[in-house]
Design a protein around this motif. Structure first.
Motif, mmCIF file in Angstrom:
data_model
loop_
_atom_site.group_PDB
_atom_site.id
_atom_site.type_symbol
_atom_site.label_atom_id
_atom_site.label_comp_id
_atom_site.label_asym_id
_atom_site.label_seq_id
_atom_site.Cartn_x
_atom_site.Cartn_y
_atom_site.Cartn_z
ATOM 1 N N UNK A 156 8.989 -2.118 2.572
ATOM 2 C CA UNK A 156 7.839 -2.775 1.954
ATOM 3 C C UNK A 156 6.526 -2.219 2.496
ATOM 4 N N UNK A 157 6.497 -1.855 3.785
ATOM 5 C CA UNK A 157 5.276 -1.283 4.366
ATOM 6 C C UNK A 157 4.947 0.056 3.730
ATOM 7 N N UNK A 158 5.994 0.880 3.543
ATOM 8 C CA UNK A 158 5.791 2.194 2.917
ATOM 9 C C UNK A 158 5.340 2.017 1.468
ATOM 10 N N UNK A 159 5.979 1.087 0.769
ATOM 11 C CA UNK A 159 5.594 0.837 -0.622
ATOM 12 C C UNK A 159 4.160 0.320 -0.695
ATOM 13 N N UNK A 160 3.795 -0.574 0.226
ATOM 14 C CA UNK A 160 2.432 -1.089 0.265
ATOM 15 C C UNK A 160 1.436 0.035 0.556
ATOM 16 N N UNK A 161 1.826 0.931 1.463
ATOM 17 C CA UNK A 161 0.976 2.079 1.796
ATOM 18 C C UNK A 161 0.791 2.979 0.581
ATOM 19 N N UNK A 162 1.891 3.214 -0.144
ATOM 20 C CA UNK A 162 1.823 4.051 -1.338
ATOM 21 C C UNK A 162 0.906 3.430 -2.390
ATOM 22 N N UNK A 163 1.088 2.132 -2.626
ATOM 23 C CA UNK A 163 0.243 1.447 -3.603
ATOM 24 C C UNK A 163 -1.209 1.396 -3.135
ATOM 25 N N UNK A 164 -1.383 1.250 -1.800
ATOM 26 C CA UNK A 164 -2.732 1.231 -1.258
ATOM 27 C C UNK A 164 -3.448 2.552 -1.470
ATOM 28 N N UNK A 165 -2.735 3.663 -1.235
ATOM 29 C CA UNK A 165 -3.331 4.976 -1.465
ATOM 30 C C UNK A 165 -3.646 5.173 -2.942
ATOM 31 N N UNK A 166 -2.720 4.751 -3.804
ATOM 32 C CA UNK A 166 -2.955 4.879 -5.239
ATOM 33 C C UNK A 166 -4.154 4.040 -5.659
ATOM 34 N N UNK A 167 -4.260 2.825 -5.095
ATOM 35 C CA UNK A 167 -5.386 1.961 -5.432
ATOM 36 C C UNK A 167 -6.701 2.559 -4.933
ATOM 37 N N UNK A 168 -6.664 3.152 -3.732
ATOM 38 C CA UNK A 168 -7.870 3.775 -3.190
ATOM 39 C C UNK A 168 -8.323 4.937 -4.059
ATOM 40 N N UNK A 169 -7.346 5.764 -4.507
ATOM 41 C CA UNK A 169 -7.696 6.876 -5.387
ATOM 42 C C UNK A 169 -8.251 6.355 -6.709
ATOM 43 N N UNK A 170 -7.649 5.263 -7.209
ATOM 44 C CA UNK A 170 -8.127 4.677 -8.463
ATOM 45 C C UNK A 170 -9.556 4.157 -8.315
#
Length: 288
Positions: free
Chosen positions: A172-186
């Motif tokens: 879940x931490x890795x998934x959250x990190x992935x979504x966080x990076x995607x959200x930051x890029x967005x």
């Protein structure tokens, strides 16, 4: 109903993937299988065998090296999920009484598929896992009977539960990190779009102001042309006609007094014409 199920199964979204996050996922899975191997070596976890867990750890080490040397991390990550799935199944067929452990470990595969693949891949893995669990339940029931007693000592249970908890939190931490990076890029792209819209608005306002100034200038020039046309058709033509008429009478006249009168008319008309031409020149030169 079938169409809706198909649409759900194959639905996907273009979420950007971070190769750094994917590599860290492969690394963490490798570390966790190493912890399982250590736990199996120290105490019998009653949920697998040491040869199987060592084989899984060796396969993960190989995939980790490949991921480090080559750029196809997403493909290697999906291969890791397949290896993990096969290890679960080999464990179950060798030890049918570990079905309870397989149930809790298998859901991690669809979760990790979101990181290595996409929503479609996760849905496909979810269907595969559900079908596999149903098959394993039938197979286990035919081999072990309607039920069995799981003999799990406290220490192996605590070790296995701790590793499972770490695995789940890491996923879940890795998934959250992935979504966080995607959200930051967005959000970064969104800020760029807002900036571009603001610049476009400023350019549009500047263009409108330039168009207004240009339109005003054209209107002034048109007004000057109208005035010039009026002067040319009325004020210039009158003295010019007088001059032309006087010159014509001069050719046909030999009376000295009459000639002087005609010359006075030419002089007056010429001065008047000169004044009109100067006025036209000044008018056209205004605000030029």
């Amino acid at each position: 109903m079938l169409e809706k199920l198909k649409e759900w199964l194959l639905r996907d979204y273009n979420v950007p993937k971070s190769e750094g996050v994917q590599f860290i996922t492969i690394l963490i899975l490798t570390i966790l299988t190493g912890l399982l191997a250590i736990g199996e070596f120290i105490v019998d976890l009653k949920a697998t065998t040491l040869p199987l867990i060592l084989s899984l750890f060796g396969a993960n080490i190989t995939l980790l090296i490949l991921a480090k040397r080559y750029s196809r991390i997403q493909l290697i990550g999906n291969a890791q999920l397949l290896v993990l799935y096969l290890m679960f199944q080999f464990t179950f067929f060798l030890l049918p009484n570990v079905f309870h452990a397989i149930i809790y470990w298998m859901p991690s595969i669809p979760l990790l598929a979101l990181i290595f693949g996409n929503l479609r891949t996760s849905h496909i893995w979810l269907v595969v896992i559900l079908v596999t669990l149903a098959f394993n339940a039938l197979y286990g029931s035919s081999v072990m009977g309607d039920s069995y007693i799981a003999d799990i000592p406290y220490l192996p249970y605590a070790v296995a539960a701790s590793i499972f908890t770490i695995t789940l939190v890491a996923c879940f931490s890795i998934l959250y990190n992935l979504l966080g990076k995607s959200y930051s890029r967005l959000m970064s792209k969104n800020r760029e779009v807002v900036k571009l819209i603001r610049q476009l608005k400023e350019m549009n306002e500047s263009l409108e102001e330039s168009v207004r100034d240009r339109t005003k200038d054209i209107e002034e020039r048109n007004e000057k042309l109208k005035r010039y046309a009026f002067m040319n058709s009325h004020m210039v033509r009158a003295p010019l006609a007088n001059i032309l008429g006087a010159v014509k009478h001069l050719d046909d006249n030999h009376d000295e007094r009459k000639t002087k009168e005609l010359m006075d008319i030419v002089k007056i008309s010429a001065n008047s014409l000169d004044d009109v031409i100067k006025e036209i020149g000044e008018s056209l030169a205004e605000k030029a």
